[in-house]
Structures are given as structure tokens and as C-alpha cells.
Design an enzyme around this catalytic site. Structure first.
Site, PDB file in Angstrom:
ATOM      1  N   SER A 156      36.099  39.413  44.801  1.00  5.01           N
ATOM      2  CA  SER A 156      35.858  40.128  46.058  1.00  5.01           C
ATOM      3  C   SER A 156      36.566  39.477  47.228  1.00  5.01           C
ATOM      4  O   SER A 156      37.118  40.161  48.091  1.00  5.01           O
ATOM      5  CB  SER A 156      34.350  40.186  46.341  1.00  5.01           C
ATOM      6  OG  SER A 156      33.822  38.881  46.544  1.00  5.01           O
ATOM      7  N   ASN A 157      36.577  38.126  47.274  1.00  7.17           N
ATOM      8  CA  ASN A 157      36.988  37.436  48.493  1.00  7.17           C
ATOM      9  C   ASN A 157      38.491  37.215  48.615  1.00  7.17           C
ATOM     10  O   ASN A 157      38.985  36.897  49.683  1.00  7.17           O
ATOM     11  CB  ASN A 157      36.258  36.097  48.627  1.00  7.17           C
ATOM     12  CG  ASN A 157      36.479  35.183  47.432  1.00  7.17           C
ATOM     13  OD1 ASN A 157      36.788  35.637  46.337  1.00  7.17           O
ATOM     14  ND2 ASN A 157      36.295  33.890  47.638  1.00  7.17           N
ATOM     15  N   ALA A 183      39.185  46.236  37.893  1.00  7.86           N
ATOM     16  CA  ALA A 183      39.391  46.244  39.342  1.00  7.86           C
ATOM     17  C   ALA A 183      38.069  46.020  40.064  1.00  7.86           C
ATOM     18  O   ALA A 183      37.036  46.572  39.676  1.00  7.86           O
ATOM     19  CB  ALA A 183      40.002  47.564  39.775  1.00  7.86           C
ATOM     20  N   HIS A 184      38.104  45.212  41.123  1.00 10.28           N
ATOM     21  CA  HIS A 184      36.879  44.987  41.906  1.00 10.28           C
ATOM     22  C   HIS A 184      36.538  46.235  42.693  1.00 10.28           C
ATOM     23  O   HIS A 184      37.399  46.846  43.330  1.00 10.28           O
ATOM     24  CB  HIS A 184      37.050  43.794  42.847  1.00 10.28           C
ATOM     25  CG  HIS A 184      35.754  43.303  43.401  1.00 10.28           C
ATOM     26  ND1 HIS A 184      35.126  43.909  44.460  1.00 10.28           N
ATOM     27  CD2 HIS A 184      34.943  42.292  43.004  1.00 10.28           C
ATOM     28  CE1 HIS A 184      33.993  43.272  44.717  1.00 10.28           C
ATOM     29  NE2 HIS A 184      33.856  42.280  43.848  1.00 10.28           N
ATOM     30  N   SER A 185      35.262  46.603  42.683  1.00 12.22           N
ATOM     31  CA  SER A 185      34.837  47.844  43.338  1.00 12.22           C
ATOM     32  C   SER A 185      34.948  47.776  44.856  1.00 12.22           C
ATOM     33  O   SER A 185      34.933  48.812  45.521  1.00 12.22           O
ATOM     34  CB  SER A 185      33.395  48.172  42.936  1.00 12.22           C
ATOM     35  OG  SER A 185      32.523  47.114  43.315  1.00 12.22           O
ATOM     36  N   GLY A 237      33.732  34.750  40.689  1.00 13.92           N
ATOM     37  CA  GLY A 237      32.622  35.476  41.300  1.00 13.92           C
ATOM     38  C   GLY A 237      31.348  34.653  41.306  1.00 13.92           C
ATOM     39  O   GLY A 237      31.389  33.416  41.347  1.00 13.92           O
ATOM     40  N   GLU A 261      35.025  30.935  37.327  1.00 13.60           N
ATOM     41  CA  GLU A 261      34.824  30.120  38.527  1.00 13.60           C
ATOM     42  C   GLU A 261      33.671  30.745  39.273  1.00 13.60           C
ATOM     43  O   GLU A 261      33.740  31.904  39.680  1.00 13.60           O
ATOM     44  CB  GLU A 261      36.112  30.089  39.356  1.00 13.60           C
ATOM     45  CG  GLU A 261      36.086  29.100  40.491  1.00 13.60           C
ATOM     46  CD  GLU A 261      35.773  29.749  41.809  1.00 13.60           C
ATOM     47  OE1 GLU A 261      34.598  29.728  42.223  1.00 13.60           O
ATOM     48  OE2 GLU A 261      36.690  30.309  42.416  1.00 13.60           O
ATOM     49  N   CYS A 298      35.576  30.131  48.060  1.00 13.57           N
ATOM     50  CA  CYS A 298      34.928  29.381  46.979  1.00 13.57           C
ATOM     51  C   CYS A 298      34.711  27.928  47.380  1.00 13.57           C
ATOM     52  O   CYS A 298      33.824  27.255  46.864  1.00 13.57           O
ATOM     53  CB  CYS A 298      35.779  29.405  45.714  1.00 13.57           C
ATOM     54  SG  CYS A 298      36.558  30.977  45.327  1.00 13.57           S
TER      55      CYS A 298
END
Length: 526
Positions: A156-157, A183-185, A237, A261, A298
Site C-alpha cells: 500500500s505505502n 494488485a493492491h486494491s 504489508g 516484510e 516500514c
């Protein structure tokens, strides 16, 4: 923008569930919809990767290097509409996205250099010793090859550097492994732009059709990890999400590794002499690191430890003032904001913590927070104190002396980073802590701040659990390729059956360990 899945070099939208990209600042949905992959499409994507594996893995390293560089060129060529789309989906500023794009393309080009160097192959040759007593030694030759198709979960980040064409994808493709990206939503439109760039690069360089695949949707990750064609997983995540994938992977009839991670509070040790010399400046620098990118890194420093005394008290006062003056920021998406607000609420409610600075959470903005915790919470193993709050929050812990500092560090879980803010006399006085810090983290910093991860040969972005699921690897730096390689030994095989890296003539010209000595020379006898 079609919003359809990438499968085997084509697009597919067989499903009936449709998802929408959302503006991170306004919550407004995009008119473009993305079609959630069906079970059959997940299966097709994994099978396409499997069908591409042998031909892709057997390509000359130079061909794969050209592919990675073509992806980088395609990413660099994406225009302002792309940048605007990423900003809309993540609320990250354009300068950050442009910088992240450069990091992503440079990362791909770095792996192209790794392929041309050839050292990643780990070629070793033990020549035959037919006259050895009591038994002759056979001709043995070892190198490393890709493990097979890899499932990659977008983060996400970092919508570029840790997502569709990010570090896991780059490392897997460099290793000779086709990928299936989930794919990230939170940034599906961004993923589509990047997916199209990868697909164009694959076509330009003549890659197998299934070398890159990408699927959309909630709930499709479980089927992907369970698929027998998938041989490894890359994930960035939450601890909850990473553990779920690890549990799925190990429960398969054929277990596979998950390189996740997950969670780190990245402790910063502010040592006495450093605080005496520049406590005000350290407070300003640390506050800037805590709020950088709304704390959505992170490596954001979530814990600060210092030894009791006037210098620490003055530092905490200065840090409180710095945090109190920081404005609210928009987070990546509404879900991230809810999670942050929940984490801050748990800290407020904990009887062992005292709130030092920060405005109340309100509206759609995340406000930085500073808390102070009694050291007994660390010594007793309080889990809340070691739980990452993803956002601009940090906790200060005061210890009484060097012995209690060691005890507090002993109690910490594994971390991505550990930082020492120190003067030379601090480093001499506390040098015995270094082996302990080394055991706790993947990266040890001195007089710097953990936010910001250089992409290079020496970088380690990993660490003991729960920072990662496997402390032997890294998700940033050229060593990341190791996660998707496995060794193969050839015994008494003629040259015609050997991979290029192990042939007598050494046509690739790579450094090899021959009878225990590093050499680029041809092997003259067996």
C-alpha cells in the site's frame, strides 16, 4: 484503461465483481472499474507463469537484463497523467511519486547489472580427481537457477517501488522466475499503468507470453498462494496479512517459502553524550523522520529509548514541542486512517502510557502523536508497546542505566532497523551493545534515521521475525535475488548438458569458484 486482469500476455475480465479506484483525499470513486479475477482466472494466470518458466529461466542473462531495462524505460516514459493518477489514489505528492518512480526504474537497472556480472549464479566447480584415494572424486558443478513462478503482493505505502514492478517483481524476474502480481486494491489504476508498461517491455524484448501476469480483487490471494504452480511468495504489508500467507503456504501439500516484510517499530537509541551536545537538533531530526510521509514507511521510528537524566528530559520536552506543531496529513486510504486511529486509541487507553503531544484525531487527517511508556512494559514483554502503529506516532521509553538499557533491548522483538544516536564517547561506552543490536535487526544505523532505504548491493531491508518471515533475506538491494534462486549440482555431466555458466570454456566470462579458488579462466581438464 480496461480494468481487466493480465493473463498470459492478454487481458481477461470474466468476472462479475467490479471494484473502483478511489481518490484518497476526497473518497470519490473513479468511473473506471476493475474486474475481480475469478477462480478460473487465478488458475489461468498461475498456469501461464508455469508455462513460461522453462523458456524464460533458460534465457541468457543478457536477454533478461534487456527485459528489465526495457521495463525501466517504459516506466520512465509514463507521462503526467500517470503521476496524477498515482497521486489521486495515494494522496502522496507528485515529487514523492517522481522520486519513487526513479527508484523503481533504477532498481530494475541495478538487477540488469547483476545479471551481467553473473555472480548471482554462485557457480562452483570441483574438478574430478580420478586418482584420489581411497575413492575418486567425481566432477561436480553447481550453480543457482530460478525456483519457478512467484506470487507478488503489491504494497500500500509504495505504489511503485514495492508493488507491480517493485523490488519483489524485479528480483524474481532477474532470477528467471515469471510473476503473478496481486494488485493492491488501494491503487489499482496505478497498477494497470505499470502492468501495461511491463507488458510492452515484454513484447519489445520478445519475452514468453506468461512472464508477467496480474490479477485484481479481494480474496484472490489465498487461491494464488495455494496454487501448485506458485513456488514462492513476496509480500510487503501487515503482520496479520503476512502471517496468514505464511500459514497458507506451509499448509500446502507442497509447502513453499513466503518472504514477507511485516512489522517493525525501528527503535532509536539516543545516548547521553549525543543528547548533551545536540538534544534540540536530534529532537527536530527525529520528529521529521516520524512524520515523513505521514509515518507510512516500514522504517518509521516507533520507539525511542534513552537513559534518564537532565539531557533526556530536555530532549523529550523538545520532541514534544516538535510533534505538537506538526499538521495533520492525508493517509494512503480510508482503511489506513481507520487502522491508525485504532492504534492511537489503544495507546491512549493503555494504563502504562502517558500522552505527551499530538492533536486529537479528527476528520480525514492523521495527526502525529507522542507517548511515553514506563520501561516495565518493555521488560514484561507488553505486546502493545512492540506493536507497529502504522502512521506518525512514536513512543519514548526512559531507562535508569546501561544495564536496564540492555535488558530493554533484550526484550525487543526482531526489527528492520536499530539506530544509535551517539557521540564518539557513547560509541566507546556502549560498544558492547552492537552484537545485541545486530542480533535484533537487519540494518544498524549510527547517527542517521531509518526512513530512507538505499537501493544498492550492500543494503539489507529485512530482519528477525516479526520484521520479516525469513531473516536470511532482504527485499531491497541486489541480495534480494537470492530469495528466488535454488542450487543445482551437475555430477559428471558433459559440457553439452551443462548450463553456460558451468561449461569448461566459461563463455559467459563470469567468476567461478574452481577447486576452491575464484577464477574467470576456462576449465582445462576434468
Amino acid at each position: 484503461m480496461s480494468g481487466s486482469n493480465f493473463i498470459g500476455g492478454a487481458r481477461s475480465a470474466a468476472g462479475t465483481v467490479h471494484l473502483q479506484s478511489v481518490d484518497a483525499r476526497t473518497g470519490e470513486a473513479s468511473p473506471v472499474t476493475f474486474t475481480q479475477a475469478t477462480a478460473e482466472e487465478v488458475d489461468a494466470a498461475a498456469n501461464a507463469a508455469e508455462q513460461a518458466f522453462i523458456s524464460y529461466n533458460n534465457l541468457a542473462p543478457e536477454r533478461r537484463a534487456q527485459f528489465l531495462e526495457a521495463i525501466a524505460d517504459q516506466l520512465d516514459g509514463l507521462g503526467d497523467t500517470f503521476i496524477d493518477t498515482v497521486c489521486r489514489e495515494t494522496a502522496l505528492p507528485a515529487a514523492r511519486i517522481q522520486g519513487e518512480r526513479s527508484r523503481t526504474s533504477n532498481q530494475l537497472r541495478l538487477f540488469a547489472q547483476v545479471l551481467r556480472r553473473g555472480d548471482y549464479l554462485g557457480a562452483r566447480i570441483d574438478r574430478a580427481q580420478p586418482l584420489r584415494q581411497p575413492l575418486p572424486r567425481p566432477d561436480l558443478r553447481q550453480y543457482r537457477t530460478g525456483v519457478g513462478p512467484v506470487a507478488v503482493f503489491g504494497a500500500s505505502n509504495f505504489p511503485l517501488a514495492f508493488s507491480t514492478a517493485g523490488g519483489d517483481t524485479a528480483a524474481a524476474l532477474a532470477a528467471g522466475c515469471p510473476v503473478v502480481v496481486k494488485a493492491h486494491s488501494g491503487h489499482m489504476a496505478t497498477a494497470e499503468y505499470v502492468g501495461e508498461a511491463i507488458q510492452r517491455a515484454a513484447e519489445i524484448t520478445g519475452m514468453p507470453a506468461g512472464v508477467f501476469n496480474m490479477i485484481y480483487g479481494a480474496g484472490v490471494g489465498e487461491a494464488l498462494v495455494r496454487h501448485p504452480a506458485i513456488q514462492a511468495v513476496g509480500f510487503t504489508g501487515s503482520l496479520k496479512g503476512g502471517r496468514a500467507l505464511c500459514d497458507l503456504a506451509v499448509a500446502r501439500p507442497h509447502p513453499i517459502p513466503v518472504f514477507a516484510e511485516m512489522s517493525s517499530i525501528n527503535p532509536v537509541l539516543v545516548l547521553p553524550a549525543a543528547l548533551e551536545v545536540g538534544g534540540e537538533q536530534i529532537a527536530a531530526e527525529l520528529a521529521a523522520s516520524v512524520v515523513l510521509g505521514c509515518g507510512q514507511f516500514c522504517t518509521s521510528p516507533g520507539l525511542v529509548i534513552g537513559i534518564a537524566g537532565p539531557a533526556l528530559s530536555a530532549f523529550v520536552t523538545a520532541l514534544s514541542a516538535r510533534i505538537a506543531e506538526q499538521p495533520g496529513q492525508t493517509m494512503l486510504n480510508a482503511g489506513t486512517l481507520r487502522s491508525y486511529a485504532s492504534g492511537v486509541k489503544r495507546l491512549h487507553q493503555h494504563s502504562g502510557l502517558r500522552h505527551l503531544a499530538g492533536q486529537d484525531q479528527q476528520g480525514n487527517l492523521a495527526y502525529p502523536q507522542l507517548f511515553q511508556a514506563d520501561v516495565s512494559l518493555l521488560l514484561k514483554g507488553d505486546e502493545l508497546l512492540q506493536e507497529e502503529v502504522f502512521g506518525p506516532t512514536t513512543v519514548v521509553v526512559e531507562v535508569t542505566d546501561a544495564d536496564q538499557l540492555r535488558s530493554a533491548l533484550d526484550a525487543l522483538h526482531g526489527q528492520l532497523t536499530m539506530t544509535l544516536i551517539a557521540e564518539p564517547e557513547d560509541l566507546e561506552r556502549f560498544s558492547s551493545l552492537v552484537p545485541l543490536l545486530e542480533r535484533k535487526a537487519g540494518r544498524l544505523l549510527v547517527n542517521g534515521y531509518p526512513t530512507g532505504v538505499e537501493v544498492s548491493d550492500a543494503m539489507v531491508h529485512g530482519g528477525p521475525y516479526p520484521a520479516t518471515s525469513d531473516a536470511r533475506g532482504t527485499s531491497v538491494g541486489t541480495l534480494a535475488i537470492d530469495r528466488f534462486l535454488r542450487p543445482v549440482c551437475y555430477q559428471n555431466c558433459p559440457d553439452s548438458l551443462l548450463p553456460e555458466a558451468l561449461k569448461d570454456a566459461n563463455p559467459l566470462g563470469i567468476a567461478r569458484l574452481v577447486d576452491g579458488v575464484s577464477s574467470k579462466d576456462p576449465v582445462t581438464s576434468r
